[in-house]
Design an enzyme around this catalytic site. Sequence first.
Site, mmCIF file in Angstrom:
data_model
loop_
_atom_site.group_PDB
_atom_site.id
_atom_site.type_symbol
_atom_site.label_atom_id
_atom_site.label_comp_id
_atom_site.label_asym_id
_atom_site.label_seq_id
_atom_site.Cartn_x
_atom_site.Cartn_y
_atom_site.Cartn_z
ATOM 1 C CB ALA A 174 2.658 1.093 5.593
ATOM 2 C CG ASP A 175 7.685 1.581 3.740
ATOM 3 O OD1 ASP A 175 7.334 2.640 3.196
ATOM 4 O OD2 ASP A 175 8.319 1.549 4.792
#
Length: 407
Positions: A174-175
């Site tokens: 996600a990052d």
Amino acid sequence: MTDSSARGVLDGYRVIDCSIAMAGPFAAQRLGDLGADVIKVEPTAGEWQRFAAAGGAKGNEINVSFLSLNRNKRSLAVDLKSDDGKEIVRELIAGADVFLQNYRPGVAARLGLDYETLSAINPSLVYVSMSGYGEDGPYRDRPGQDLILQAMSGAMLSAGREGEPPTPAGQYLADAVTASTAFEGVLAALLHRERTGEGQLVTVNMLDALTTLQMQELSVYTVGGVPQRRGQEPNAHVYIRAPYGVFETADGYLALGFADLEKLGEIFDEPSFAGMDPEVHGWTHRDELYATVGRHLRENTTQHWLDTLLAAGMWVGPVYGYEDLVKDPQIIHNGTFVEYDHPTEGHVKTPGFPYRFAKTPPRIDRGAPRVGEHTEEILAELGVDSDRVRALLDAGVIARTKTTVPA
């Protein structure tokens, strides 16, 4: 460090990086790799990521996590809770091209660093605001943490066995995806500014970044009406026909995808595959095919099957750990990893750049900065005289790198 005199594609652009953790700093680092002057604005004690050792890997002064996400930046250590600190950043904004932040909701406005305030100072500013779930809405105040966003994205239930726990990605997905999305947003907004002279607000959130990444999968569900249903065997994706997944061999694992069933049946001497149509039976017999292929692959070594299946034109590859990856001949040929010397952390080998430019190549001009390493240099560029610098240091509004270096 690179000695090349070639200009970076973003040479001449200044980025003010007020982000923390991974997604924001990673996006800003990508801009620095392309030649932008990235000024990392951090507290006088340093960003907390400097002291949170990801994976337990610590450094002499700068831990590996911070080191990996903050190369090609200068550090300005300043207390943004003070009026003098806020004024320094506003002076920086007047000559900046990009401002990037991932503060908790409401913090930017409280610090006087919101888009409305900064765009009034510099109307051509590209302002990037990153969040977990969006600038507003019911989840606005929830923590935007990688694992939580992965779980919410739906992707975990697209692989594995029915009834078994979902498995998160093996990277901070996600990052990383959000960082790439913000990086794209900056470049697009700068292109718009080149054409019109206008700055603008760019908002990026982790939930939307992960959701839109699944363009094909979610369209199969929303447009095609095909349910997301895992089977009894650990197929690698619910929306791809069998055999598709990671299989055990006599001495390890390999990945196999989209195999021709007739040809595979000949290699395995498996009569049940005769006459099978991959686009029909690959769906209707997914679990059966996975189990049968798995049984045959366990009869010989990984290298045997790689040689045999590659020679037959199959889509097959090894399952690497990091030790294998860094030694892979294609990785070495590509120059995927870069190496340089850091003043406090010694010799560094780390992933390099995901893109190539023939005339404006990315490069490393400096490693991750020490806390406040460039505070005085940056203030001198703003025209701040030595008396004011001394007063700000005495008041604790700014900080500079300590003169001692750990052994």
